[in-house]
Scaffold this motif. Structure first.
Motif, mmCIF file in Angstrom:
data_model
loop_
_atom_site.group_PDB
_atom_site.id
_atom_site.type_symbol
_atom_site.label_atom_id
_atom_site.label_comp_id
_atom_site.label_asym_id
_atom_site.label_seq_id
_atom_site.Cartn_x
_atom_site.Cartn_y
_atom_site.Cartn_z
ATOM 1 N N PHE A 70 0.757 -1.218 -0.140
ATOM 2 C CA PHE A 70 -0.104 0.412 0.194
ATOM 3 C C PHE A 70 0.764 0.967 0.264
ATOM 4 C CE2 PHE A 70 -2.717 3.080 2.421
ATOM 5 C CZ PHE A 70 -4.035 3.151 1.850
ATOM 6 N N SER A 71 2.352 1.243 0.417
ATOM 7 C CA SER A 71 2.592 2.280 1.433
ATOM 8 C C SER A 71 3.068 2.915 -0.743
ATOM 9 C CB SER A 71 3.737 2.720 1.835
ATOM 10 O OG SER A 71 5.007 1.004 1.689
ATOM 11 N N PHE A 72 3.801 1.770 -1.387
ATOM 12 C CA PHE A 72 4.223 2.099 -2.555
ATOM 13 C C PHE A 72 2.882 2.643 -3.302
ATOM 14 C CE2 PHE A 72 5.177 1.072 -7.273
ATOM 15 C CZ PHE A 72 6.396 1.646 -7.311
ATOM 16 N N GLN A 73 1.844 2.220 -3.028
ATOM 17 C CA GLN A 73 0.474 2.558 -3.944
ATOM 18 C C GLN A 73 0.537 3.994 -3.991
ATOM 19 O OE1 GLN A 73 -0.117 0.605 -6.468
ATOM 20 N NE2 GLN A 73 1.310 -1.180 -5.240
ATOM 21 N N ILE A 74 0.265 4.551 -2.749
ATOM 22 C CA ILE A 74 0.227 5.903 -2.185
ATOM 23 C C ILE A 74 1.716 6.649 -3.164
ATOM 24 C CG2 ILE A 74 0.208 7.717 -0.612
ATOM 25 C CD1 ILE A 74 -2.581 6.233 -1.440
ATOM 26 N N ALA A 119 -4.690 1.221 -4.460
ATOM 27 C CA ALA A 119 -4.896 1.245 -2.896
ATOM 28 C C ALA A 119 -6.814 1.550 -3.259
ATOM 29 C CB ALA A 119 -3.841 2.942 -2.775
ATOM 30 N N TYR A 120 -6.893 1.711 -3.613
ATOM 31 C CA TYR A 120 -8.798 2.353 -3.541
ATOM 32 C C TYR A 120 -8.650 0.375 -3.008
ATOM 33 C CZ TYR A 120 -13.767 2.214 -4.422
ATOM 34 O OH TYR A 120 -14.599 1.682 -4.754
ATOM 35 N N ASP A 121 -8.483 0.053 -3.865
ATOM 36 C CA ASP A 121 -8.836 -1.941 -4.405
ATOM 37 C C ASP A 121 -8.020 -2.352 -2.333
ATOM 38 O OD1 ASP A 121 -9.763 -1.664 -5.891
ATOM 39 O OD2 ASP A 121 -8.270 -2.535 -7.532
ATOM 40 N N ILE A 122 -7.119 -2.052 -2.329
ATOM 41 C CA ILE A 122 -6.518 -3.265 -1.140
ATOM 42 C C ILE A 122 -6.646 -2.356 0.396
ATOM 43 C CG2 ILE A 122 -4.437 -2.616 0.423
ATOM 44 C CD1 ILE A 122 -2.798 -2.808 -1.427
ATOM 45 N N LEU A 123 -7.305 -0.712 0.572
ATOM 46 C CA LEU A 123 -8.735 -0.606 1.828
ATOM 47 C C LEU A 123 -9.898 -1.659 1.232
ATOM 48 C CD1 LEU A 123 -8.152 3.485 1.602
ATOM 49 C CD2 LEU A 123 -7.954 1.562 3.243
ATOM 50 N N GLY A 148 -11.335 -3.876 3.870
ATOM 51 C CA GLY A 148 -12.487 -3.734 5.156
ATOM 52 C C GLY A 148 -13.437 -2.089 5.199
ATOM 53 N N VAL A 149 -12.545 -1.847 4.737
ATOM 54 C CA VAL A 149 -13.132 -0.302 4.184
ATOM 55 C C VAL A 149 -14.504 -0.017 3.172
ATOM 56 C CG1 VAL A 149 -12.179 2.112 4.200
ATOM 57 C CG2 VAL A 149 -10.951 0.680 5.207
ATOM 58 N N LYS A 150 -15.077 0.783 4.228
ATOM 59 C CA LYS A 150 -16.324 1.112 3.030
ATOM 60 C C LYS A 150 -16.413 1.610 2.503
ATOM 61 C CE LYS A 150 -18.936 -2.595 5.504
ATOM 62 N NZ LYS A 150 -18.142 -3.371 5.021
ATOM 63 N N LEU A 151 -16.036 1.972 1.109
ATOM 64 C CA LEU A 151 -16.065 3.241 -0.247
ATOM 65 C C LEU A 151 -16.725 2.172 -1.261
ATOM 66 C CD1 LEU A 151 -11.831 2.762 0.086
ATOM 67 C CD2 LEU A 151 -13.437 4.241 0.881
ATOM 68 N N GLY A 152 -17.186 3.140 -1.971
ATOM 69 C CA GLY A 152 -17.696 2.726 -3.224
ATOM 70 C C GLY A 152 -17.232 3.798 -4.220
ATOM 71 N N LYS A 153 -17.977 3.380 -5.408
ATOM 72 C CA LYS A 153 -17.361 4.079 -6.589
ATOM 73 C C LYS A 153 -17.425 5.722 -6.792
ATOM 74 C CE LYS A 153 -17.683 4.021 -11.339
ATOM 75 N NZ LYS A 153 -18.520 3.866 -12.666
ATOM 76 N N VAL A 154 -18.104 6.375 -6.199
ATOM 77 C CA VAL A 154 -17.686 7.960 -5.830
ATOM 78 C C VAL A 154 -16.763 8.223 -4.786
ATOM 79 C CG1 VAL A 154 -20.129 7.566 -3.438
ATOM 80 C CG2 VAL A 154 -19.876 10.020 -5.240
ATOM 81 N N ASP A 155 -16.473 7.191 -4.116
ATOM 82 C CA ASP A 155 -15.285 8.022 -3.678
ATOM 83 C C ASP A 155 -13.840 7.518 -3.922
ATOM 84 O OD1 ASP A 155 -15.758 7.789 -0.583
ATOM 85 O OD2 ASP A 155 -16.779 5.421 -0.925
ATOM 86 N N PHE A 156 -13.993 7.297 -5.681
ATOM 87 C CA PHE A 156 -12.690 7.120 -5.887
ATOM 88 C C PHE A 156 -12.703 8.224 -7.058
ATOM 89 C CE2 PHE A 156 -10.667 5.625 -10.376
ATOM 90 C CZ PHE A 156 -9.044 5.672 -10.104
ATOM 91 N N LEU A 157 -13.755 8.633 -7.464
ATOM 92 C CA LEU A 157 -14.135 9.143 -8.881
ATOM 93 C C LEU A 157 -14.228 10.448 -8.603
ATOM 94 C CD1 LEU A 157 -18.013 8.450 -10.741
ATOM 95 C CD2 LEU A 157 -15.243 8.131 -11.822
#
Length: 173
Positions: free
Chosen positions: A53-57, A149-153, A157-166
């Protein structure tokens, strides 16, 4: 309508950096709610043979602000992940990239069109023009690492949706 190099890059970088900042905050809140140390996520991976994850960021910062700086200087290299980032350090990398890009002027970036950029990868040198470096190399890498990074979170278990990525879209007002 013609679009400049600035128009094609900086607003898109800022939109996604804002989204990354947002999902990093959600990740930190999730860790607090679950009693997980946020730094546990720093070394998280989806599969064992991928970079953490650190490399992704770090790559998100490198392929946004770092890419714009490379277009201006003419030289680029892969991001360096010292392996010592904390979750807070990663949040700061994204915030710093955002702040740096907000200072880039259209004239300064547009003046780079046609300029040579060399990407140094070990003994290899990949030659680009500034616009081809940004649009065909930095952008795909930027979005790849933001998605990862989004996918790792999400996988943690982090509750993320498409709008969080957009992020905040630039809609007609």
């Amino acid at each position: 309508m013609s679009l400049s190099l600035y128009d094609l890059t900086v607003p898109n970088y800022l939109q996604t950096l804002g989204a990354v900042s947002g999902f990093l905050k959600k990740g930190a809140a999730f860790c607090e709610e679950q009693g997980i140390a946020p730094d546990e996520i720093v070394q998280a991976r989806i599969v064992d043979d991928m970079l953490p994850f650190s490399f992704q960021i770090a790559s998100i910062a490198q392929h946004s602000l770092g890419a714009v700086e490379a277009a201006r200087s003419g030289t680029a290299q892969p991001p360096r992940d010292p392996g010592t980032y904390t979750y807070a350090d990663l949040q700061k990398l994204v915030d710093d990239a955002q702040a740096g890009l907000e200072k880039v002027t259209p004239d300064a970036l547009n003046a780079c069109e046609g300029k040579d950029v060399i990407f140094h990868l070990g003994k290899h040198q990949l030659p680009f023009t500034a616009e081809n470096f940004l649009l065909s190399f930095a952008f795909p890498n930027f979005y790849f690492h933001a998605t990862t990074a989004y996918d790792i979170l999400r996988a943690r278990g982090v509750k993320l949706g498409k709008v969080d990525f957009l992020g905040r879209m630039r809609m007609k007002m």
